[in-house]
Design an enzyme around this catalytic site. Structure first.
Site, PDB file in Angstrom:
ATOM      1  N   LYS A   1      20.877 -23.153 -17.829  1.00 32.17           N
ATOM      2  CA  LYS A   1      20.091 -22.823 -19.311  1.00 32.17           C
ATOM      3  C   LYS A   1      18.677 -22.445 -18.810  1.00 32.17           C
ATOM      4  CE  LYS A   1      20.077 -23.567 -23.966  1.00 32.17           C
ATOM      5  NZ  LYS A   1      18.791 -23.734 -24.506  1.00 32.17           N
TER       6      LYS A   1
ATOM      7  N   CYS B   1     -21.000 -42.816  -9.223  1.00 32.78           N
ATOM      8  CA  CYS B   1     -22.399 -42.911  -8.574  1.00 32.78           C
ATOM      9  C   CYS B   1     -23.610 -43.201  -9.769  1.00 32.78           C
ATOM     10  CB  CYS B   1     -22.596 -41.590  -7.784  1.00 32.78           C
ATOM     11  SG  CYS B   1     -22.864 -40.075  -9.229  1.00 32.78           S
TER      12      CYS B   1
ATOM     13  N   CYS C   1     -21.990 -37.294  -4.883  1.00 30.56           N
ATOM     14  CA  CYS C   1     -21.235 -38.376  -5.456  1.00 30.56           C
ATOM     15  C   CYS C   1     -20.135 -38.935  -4.585  1.00 30.56           C
ATOM     16  CB  CYS C   1     -20.778 -37.707  -6.846  1.00 30.56           C
ATOM     17  SG  CYS C   1     -19.745 -39.009  -7.748  1.00 30.56           S
TER      18      CYS C   1
ATOM     19  N   LEU D   1      23.565 -22.234 -29.613  1.00 27.13           N
ATOM     20  CA  LEU D   1      24.620 -23.147 -28.933  1.00 27.13           C
ATOM     21  C   LEU D   1      24.791 -24.502 -29.301  1.00 27.13           C
ATOM     22  CD1 LEU D   1      24.134 -22.011 -25.102  1.00 27.13           C
ATOM     23  CD2 LEU D   1      25.933 -21.501 -26.497  1.00 27.13           C
TER      24      LEU D   1
ATOM     25  N   ALA E   1       0.801  -1.313   0.160  1.00 32.06           N
ATOM     26  CA  ALA E   1       0.111   0.077  -0.107  1.00 32.06           C
ATOM     27  C   ALA E   1       0.768   1.151  -0.055  1.00 32.06           C
ATOM     28  CB  ALA E   1      -0.787   0.138   1.143  1.00 32.06           C
TER      29      ALA E   1
HETATM   30  S1  IVH Z   1      24.837 -17.916 -23.685  1.00 31.90           S
HETATM   31  C1  IVH Z   1      26.811 -17.586 -27.651  1.00 31.90           C
HETATM   32  N1  IVH Z   1      23.828 -18.655 -21.372  1.00 31.90           N
HETATM   33  O1  IVH Z   1      19.918 -20.511 -24.760  1.00 31.90           O
HETATM   34  C2  IVH Z   1      26.211 -17.891 -26.361  1.00 31.90           C
HETATM   35  N2  IVH Z   1      22.526 -18.629 -23.334  1.00 31.90           N
HETATM   36  O2  IVH Z   1      20.678 -22.366 -27.171  1.00 31.90           O
HETATM   37  C3  IVH Z   1      24.800 -17.987 -26.189  1.00 31.90           C
HETATM   38  N3  IVH Z   1      20.079 -19.350 -22.908  1.00 31.90           N
HETATM   39  O3  IVH Z   1      19.554 -18.137 -27.349  1.00 31.90           O
HETATM   40  C4  IVH Z   1      23.961 -17.593 -25.205  1.00 31.90           C
HETATM   41  N4  IVH Z   1      20.470 -19.401 -20.461  1.00 31.90           N
HETATM   42  O4  IVH Z   1      18.438 -17.586 -25.174  1.00 31.90           O
HETATM   43  C5  IVH Z   1      23.474 -18.565 -22.851  1.00 31.90           C
HETATM   44  N5  IVH Z   1      22.948 -18.885 -19.256  1.00 31.90           N
HETATM   45  C6  IVH Z   1      22.941 -18.685 -20.563  1.00 31.90           C
HETATM   46  C7  IVH Z   1      21.301 -19.052 -21.173  1.00 31.90           C
HETATM   47  C8  IVH Z   1      21.596 -19.094 -22.458  1.00 31.90           C
HETATM   48  C9  IVH Z   1      19.639 -19.698 -21.669  1.00 31.90           C
HETATM   49  C10 IVH Z   1      19.450 -19.505 -24.089  1.00 31.90           C
HETATM   50  C11 IVH Z   1      19.631 -18.191 -24.884  1.00 31.90           C
HETATM   51  C12 IVH Z   1      20.250 -18.868 -26.266  1.00 31.90           C
HETATM   52  C13 IVH Z   1      20.030 -20.031 -26.226  1.00 31.90           C
HETATM   53  C14 IVH Z   1      21.066 -20.896 -27.073  1.00 31.90           C
END
Ligand code: IVH
Length: 709
Positions: free
Chosen positions: A142, A446, A466, A105, A56
């Site tokens: 990730k 039931c 039921c 990646l 609030a």
């Molecule tokens: S590094 C070149 N770190 O994963 C390095 N990516 O498959 C690129 N992601 O598009 C990303 N957590 O959205 C990195 N700790 C993390 C991450 C991460 C999630 C996602 C990101 C990227 C995807 C790659």
């Protein structure tokens, strides 16, 4: 001045603020003060999850700022917290060309592949760093969300863009600005003693927008309550919310953000190691995931990946792997990239959670509101280490739309704690012997006739008596998010109902210990614990009781709204449908459902019986939202060493149930370190900090039960 004093002063100055009487100069001063203080509180709330003022009070300050800006529109700055509400809807998103591409990646699916990646890196670095080069590694979770790039110019957020194909994304700035944990200005000074670096002139921050699992549940419930289509998973919900052309919709979605790296930087310096960048981003005020570590060897990184494979369901957000990066940026540059993925990073993917198996039969279950749910009986199959023999099929349409037949080979998905679900049939595996399924016409419990109402996905058993519905209701009543009666789960609900010990909810409060002792597998201790847990449930906030009653369409948010308005169950029970509908957030469907429920004499009798059994039916003084009313609310804990009786997961769960927050490392936010046998360095760190209290299991128990250690 510290944040608390500044806040107090502002609350006083804005208490009876007359904006008409303000001259422009004073208004400008006051607006600037308010912006800083409101942003600091927002950061404590959204980024650090540790608010220091009441909602609030926050609202009062926020509204004061809004009023000043309305009176003097040119005092509104783009980084003002008021600018998070979203502007006009867009016709379409503009394209955004990333100044440097956002790469994706490569994956490693097991430890061997991770070690092989590391070996390739070592070979790639050997020419410059020598054959025995041992690059430091950074390992991060990730996050399974949507990648975005944030551009800050002169410290002010100027663009939010999606990744798109890596080269060109979409400019989603209006909606992106509404994401609370993304600071509109850097450094996001919290005025409470953080040592904050200066923001470079131009900085691109990269990270992931996502929705927390708990927020996802609430969001979907809200969507269902307003008859909108719920999202399939948090990732879809995040993507769908970000891609709204109308930023005011994005603003209503509980989006979260973690930064994990930087893109181009100019007019200032960022550190040149990944782990240091993370810390730097954190100091600038960006939310950074806490589970990031630096390692000197690949073995340690492998252990980290393995540990998180086990713990993947622990965080309140979805993770789909661990990203392992070469820590040093110079080494990263040396390694470079191939196609659209860098050589210096790899994503360790958790094992899949889908499998195929045979659908042996489809049974139907009766839910607490009478909804009839088809359920798959499967040939047992192992998915991610757990044997699955049942899975949900949601409803009649789900089965029909996917043409799922008995005898089919089906794909089954299991994720975390959620019920496994049948994703669909493997059509190529059909032999022709599969049999289509139809919904039964009568309730399996039931035998009363089932009905499917217009606009409903489910068939319903409409009987008031039921037995299957009652068992489900009893189970729901005791569940954690309702009355939280430990020990009253599915199995016990069946026993209590079938033995006729509980015929209506209020009978719970008259259970007799001797009756319990006659039940199978009920010893003295279990009976005492159950009775104590039932007794404790008498004191639950009214919104929980209301939710626990299992009235259709009354989810947790609706229950809170109703309690806010009516204060006692007795008042609510006499409310007319029209009156109910006049309340914000309550539509005609909910109003009708509530009025209908209270019109049934048995239900009114139940309310009377509950009150007579001393169950709380009044609004508590501070009826905080569900997750916030535990005795450890707002406190941050770190665990170290082995506790005498609780596992780590158990201790974490209990702390979280009490409203607390468990993190992995000791920081300025830490309130308690819980130390067991052979504690690690966290124990030493705790001793060095005055504000951190060290608890053993016993004191922890006292704290989360009574609020005092
Ligand atoms: S590094 C070149 N770190 O994963 C390095 N990516 O498959 C690129 N992601 O598009 C990303 N957590 O959205 C990195 N700790 C993390 C991450 C991460 C999630 C996602 C990101 C990227 C995807 C790659």
């Amino acid at each position: 001045m510290n944040l608390t004093d500044a806040t107090d002063q502002l609350l006083e100055r804005t208490g009876d603020l007359d904006v008409d009487a303000l001259d422009k100069e004073d208004a400008a001063d006051l607006a600037e003060e308010l912006r800083t203080v409101v942003a600091a509180h927002a950061r404590r709330y959204y980024v650090r999850d540790a608010p220091v003022i009441a909602d609030a009070e926050y609202d009062r300050l926020f509204r004061a700022l809004e009023r000043i800006e309305r009176q003097f529109p040119d005092l509104t700055t783009p980084d003002s917290p008021t600018q998070r509400v979203g502007g006009d809807p867009l016709d379409e998103f503009e394209k955004w060309r990333h100044p440097e591409p956002l790469l994706s990646l490569d994956n490693a699916f097991d430890a061997d592949e991770l070690v092989a990646w590391h070996e390739r890196c070592r070979r790639g670095l050997a020419g410059r760093y020598g054959d025995d080069v041992q690059p430091d590694l950074a390992a991060e979770l990730k996050i399974d969300g949507v990648a975005v790039a944030l551009t800050y110019e002169e410290g002010v957020l100027s663009t939010v863009a999606t990744r798109g194909n890596g080269t060109v994304g979409e400019n989603i700035t209006p909606g992106g600005r509404t994401i609370r944990p993304i600071p509109l200005r850097l450094p996001a000074r919290s005025r409470d003693g953080d040592d904050t670096p200066d923001a470079p002139d131009r900085l691109e921050v990269r990270g992931e927008v996502f929705i927390r699992k708990s927020d996802f549940e609430v969001l979907n419930e809200r969507l269902r309550e307003s008859s909108e289509k719920p999202f399939a998973n948090p990732r879809n919900a995040a993507a769908g919310s970000l891609r709204q052309l109308d930023p005011s919709i994005t603003a209503e979605r509980p989006l979260s953000f973690f930064a994990y790296g930087v893109g181009p930087v100019s007019g200032g310096d960022a550190p040149d190691e990944q782990h240091a960048v993370m810390e730097w981003l954190r100091r600038l005020g960006l939310p950074v995931n806490e589970h990031s570590e630096r390692f000197e060897s690949i073995d340690e990184a492998v252990s980290f990946c393995k540990a998180w494979t086990e713990r993947r369901d622990e965080p309140d957000y979805e993770i789909d792997g661990v990203v392992v990066k070469i820590d040093d940026f110079e080494q990263q540059r040396e390694l470079g990239a191939v196609a659209n993925a860098p050589r210096w990073a790899v994503s360790f993917k958790f094992p899949a959670r889908t499998a195929t198996t045979v659908l042996q039969d489809i049974e139907v279950n009766v839910g607490r509101t009478g909804a009839i749910k088809p359920e798959a009986v499967l040939e047992p199959v192992e998915i991610g280490g757990v044997t699955v023999s049942q899975a949900t099929l949601h409803n009649e349409d789900y089965v029909r739309e996917r043409d799922i037949r008995i005898g089919d080979r089906v794909r089954v998905k299991r994720a975390g704690d959620v019920i496994p679900q049948v994703v669909g049939p493997v059509e190529d595996a059909r032999t022709g012997d599969e049999a289509p399924w139809t919904m039964p016409e009568r309730c399996p419990a039931c035998n009363s006739e089932l009905k499917r109402l217009p606009d409903e996905a489910d068939w319903f058993c409409m009987a008031n008596d039921c037995p299957a519905q009652f068992i489900r209701l009893l189970e729901h009543y005791g569940s954690r998010s309702a009355m939280d009666i430990e020990g009253l789960g599915e199995k016990l609900a069946v026993v209590l109902a079938e033995e006729n010990l509980v015929r209506k909810l209020s009978d719970l409060y008259h259970l007799d210990k001797d009756d319990l002792l006659e039940l199978d597998r009920f010893a003295e201790k279990r009976a005492d614990n159950l009775l104590a847990a039932i007794d404790a449930s008498r004191e639950r906030p009214l919104s929980r009781l209301l939710f626990a009653l299992g009235i259709r369409h009354v989810g947790r948010t609706v229950a809170e709204d109703l309690v806010e308005h009516y204060e006692t169950l007795e008042n609510l029970q006499d409310a007319s449908e029209d009156e109910l509908e006049a309340i914000e957030g309550i539509g005609p469907v909910i109003a009708e459902s509530v009025a209908d429920w209270f019109a049934v004499e048995d239900n009114r009798e139940l309310v009377r019986a509950l009150r007579e059994a001393s169950v709380n039916t009044r609004r508590l003084k501070r009826e905080a939202p569900f997750s916030e009313n535990g005795p450890a609310a707002g406190q941050t804990f770190v665990l170290t060493g082995a506790l005498p009786t609780w596992t780590r997961a158990e201790a974490t769960e209990r702390i979280e149930r009490a409203g607390g927050n468990v993190t992995s490392s000791v920081s300025g936010n830490t309130d308690y370190v819980v130390a067991g046998e052979n504690p690690g360095s966290k124990y030493d760190e705790a001793q060095e900090r005055d504000h951190v209290d060290i608890l053993d299991e016993e004191r922890l128990r006292a704290l989360i039960e009574n609020g005092v250690a």
